[in-house]
Design an enzyme around this catalytic site. Structure first.
Site, PDB file in Angstrom:
ATOM      1  N   HIS A  37       0.835  -1.209   0.000  1.00  0.00           N
ATOM      2  CA  HIS A  37       0.000   0.000   0.000  1.00  0.00           C
ATOM      3  C   HIS A  37       0.870   1.259   0.000  1.00  0.00           C
ATOM      4  O   HIS A  37       0.565   2.232  -0.684  1.00  0.00           O
ATOM      5  CB  HIS A  37      -0.872   0.044   1.258  1.00  0.00           C
ATOM      6  CG  HIS A  37      -1.882  -1.058   1.386  1.00  0.00           C
ATOM      7  ND1 HIS A  37      -1.784  -2.033   2.346  1.00  0.00           N
ATOM      8  CD2 HIS A  37      -3.014  -1.324   0.690  1.00  0.00           C
ATOM      9  CE1 HIS A  37      -2.831  -2.859   2.248  1.00  0.00           C
ATOM     10  NE2 HIS A  37      -3.583  -2.457   1.247  1.00  0.00           N
ATOM     11  N   GLY A 149      -2.724  -1.518  -7.235  1.00  0.00           N
ATOM     12  CA  GLY A 149      -1.658  -2.503  -7.336  1.00  0.00           C
ATOM     13  C   GLY A 149      -1.934  -3.539  -8.416  1.00  0.00           C
ATOM     14  O   GLY A 149      -3.071  -3.991  -8.574  1.00  0.00           O
ATOM     15  N   SER A 187       0.048  -8.951   1.440  1.00  0.00           N
ATOM     16  CA  SER A 187      -1.409  -8.857   1.433  1.00  0.00           C
ATOM     17  C   SER A 187      -1.886  -8.660   2.862  1.00  0.00           C
ATOM     18  O   SER A 187      -1.303  -9.218   3.805  1.00  0.00           O
ATOM     19  CB  SER A 187      -2.014 -10.145   0.871  1.00  0.00           C
ATOM     20  OG  SER A 187      -3.384 -10.234   1.208  1.00  0.00           O
TER      21      SER A 187
HETATM   22  P1  PAJ Z   1      -6.700  -3.512  -0.482  1.00  0.00           P
HETATM   23  O1  PAJ Z   1      -6.669  -5.000  -0.513  1.00  0.00           O
HETATM   24  O2  PAJ Z   1      -6.512  -2.818   0.832  1.00  0.00           O
HETATM   25  O3  PAJ Z   1      -5.629  -2.983  -1.501  1.00  0.00           O
HETATM   26  C1  PAJ Z   1      -5.528  -1.614  -1.755  1.00  0.00           C
HETATM   27  C2  PAJ Z   1      -4.597  -1.416  -2.916  1.00  0.00           C
HETATM   28  O4  PAJ Z   1      -3.292  -1.918  -2.595  1.00  0.00           O
HETATM   29  C3  PAJ Z   1      -5.064  -2.163  -4.184  1.00  0.00           C
HETATM   30  O5  PAJ Z   1      -4.860  -1.346  -5.320  1.00  0.00           O
HETATM   31  C4  PAJ Z   1      -4.132  -3.375  -4.189  1.00  0.00           C
HETATM   32  O6  PAJ Z   1      -3.922  -3.909  -5.496  1.00  0.00           O
HETATM   33  C5  PAJ Z   1      -2.856  -2.764  -3.645  1.00  0.00           C
HETATM   34  N1  PAJ Z   1      -1.963  -3.807  -3.120  1.00  0.00           N
HETATM   35  C6  PAJ Z   1      -2.265  -4.791  -2.235  1.00  0.00           C
HETATM   36  N2  PAJ Z   1      -1.198  -5.590  -2.031  1.00  0.00           N
HETATM   37  C7  PAJ Z   1      -0.204  -5.121  -2.814  1.00  0.00           C
HETATM   38  C8  PAJ Z   1       1.145  -5.519  -3.057  1.00  0.00           C
HETATM   39  N3  PAJ Z   1       1.697  -6.579  -2.462  1.00  0.00           N
HETATM   40  N4  PAJ Z   1       1.885  -4.780  -3.934  1.00  0.00           N
HETATM   41  C9  PAJ Z   1       1.346  -3.707  -4.564  1.00  0.00           C
HETATM   42  N5  PAJ Z   1       0.072  -3.278  -4.351  1.00  0.00           N
HETATM   43  C10 PAJ Z   1      -0.681  -3.967  -3.511  1.00  0.00           C
HETATM   44  O7  PAJ Z   1      -7.931  -3.779  -3.176  1.00  0.00           O
HETATM   45  C11 PAJ Z   1      -8.617  -3.299  -2.285  1.00  0.00           C
HETATM   46  O8  PAJ Z   1      -8.116  -2.988  -1.043  1.00  0.00           O
HETATM   47  C12 PAJ Z   1     -10.079  -2.954  -2.493  1.00  0.00           C
HETATM   48  O9  PAJ Z   1     -10.642  -3.870  -3.371  1.00  0.00           O
HETATM   49  C13 PAJ Z   1     -10.316  -1.501  -2.978  1.00  0.00           C
HETATM   50  C14 PAJ Z   1      -9.673  -1.250  -4.344  1.00  0.00           C
HETATM   51  C15 PAJ Z   1      -9.789  -0.502  -1.949  1.00  0.00           C
HETATM   52  C16 PAJ Z   1     -11.854  -1.269  -3.135  1.00  0.00           C
HETATM   53  O10 PAJ Z   1     -12.510  -1.518  -1.948  1.00  0.00           O
END
Ligand code: PAJ
Length: 283
Positions: A37, A149, A187
């Protein structure tokens, strides 16, 4: 960093920035923040003078048997991390602010085809929930740019398509997956893994790597998918799918397609793990 939960206050604050001619980047999240994030926030800051992060655990994207209630909520720590990255504003609305009406009366955004395959097949309604909340966040914040992401590759494509189809004036930026040293994609759900499960979790990334090598060596999608599923099972994961797709629209690749992505999902204990790898095939 300012914390705002209320929509009227949010709009008032954003108006002052817009009137000063400052571009605004949005990083939507569900909180429980990790280095993945924070990488998105860093990218956002490189593109716009004002960065807004949102934390909202979106009930609409969770199935009835999924982990909405258990999803980790760690706002105090998240605030510190965002502040340290130079985020200007954290928008953390209540559910009633985002969804003032009962779920069955909520207007929905549905991106056909892309939403019902792969993770969408196993999680019916999930991507409708994602597209709807992201569209609402775009309308609330009205950012110039929004950062997502590539870890959630299908989600990124759903959001790109939604933005294009609805003519939303937002540039979508995708950021490469941030990983642990052993390859496991960061994650928020990795915290569900018991120590023994955590040790086995990199099997998903390894299986995708092996599949990518196989494709590059000339094996067909069916063959590498089959091998990857077997590798996951051998490592004690319960595979949902491993699938080779075209990177631009997730369609099944034809023999002439070169820009591919291998996507995988598997259950490990209480955690659903997903990951993907881009592959350029040389014909
Ligand atoms: P969340 O799982 O909290 O992820 C928020 C953002 O961080 C997303 O764009 C996700 O792709 C990115 N992200 C998560 N893990 C990552 C990693 N290891 N490397 C790079 N980016 C990473 O995805 C969501 O929330 C929700 O579905 C949301 C888009 C906020 C809608 O509710």
């Amino acid at each position: 960093m300012e914390l705002i939960e209320d929509l009227t206050l949010l709009r008032r604050r954003l108006r002052t920035w817009r009137q000063a001619g400052e571009r605004i980047a949005l990083v939507p999240t569900m909180g429980n923040l990790h280095r993945g994030h924070l990488r998105l926030v860093q990218e956002a800051r490189a593109y716009a003078p004002r960065t807004v992060a949102s934390i909202f655990v979106n009930p609409m994207q969770f199935g009835p048997q999924e982990d909405f209630a258990a999803y980790p909520r760690t706002q105090a720590r998240d605030r510190e991390l965002l502040e340290a990255e130079g985020t200007d504003l954290l928008f953390a609305p209540e559910v009633a602010t985002v969804y003032p009406r009962p779920p069955e009366e909520q207007t929905r955004i549905e991106v056909p085809r892309l939403s019902t395959m792969l993770c969408g097949a196993s999680r019916p309604g999930h991507f409708v929930g994602v597209a709807t909340v992201v569209c609402k966040l775009f309308n609330m914040v009205q950012p110039d740019l929004a950062v997502f992401g590539e870890k959630d590759f299908q989600q990124l494509l759903v959001i790109r398509r939604m933005t294009e189809d609805l003519c939303l004036p937002v540039t979508i930026l995708g950021v490469p997956t941030v990983r642990e040293p052993d390859g496991l994609a960061l994650s928020s759900r990795n915290g569900y893994l018991l120590p023994e499960e955590r040790a086995r979790a990199p099997a998903l990334y390894r299986a995708l790597r092996q599949a990518a090598d196989g494709l590059k060596a000339g094996l067909g999608p069916d063959e590498v998918q089959h091998q990857a599923i077997q590798a996951l099972e051998k490592a004690g994961l319960v595979p949902d799918y491993v699938s080779v797709r075209r990177a631009d629209d997730l369609a099944e690749p034809g023999p002439a397609d070169t820009d591919l992505v291998i996507l995988g999902a598997a259950q490990l204990g209480k955690a659903r793990l997903i990951d993907n790898l881009r592959v350029t095939r040389v014909l």
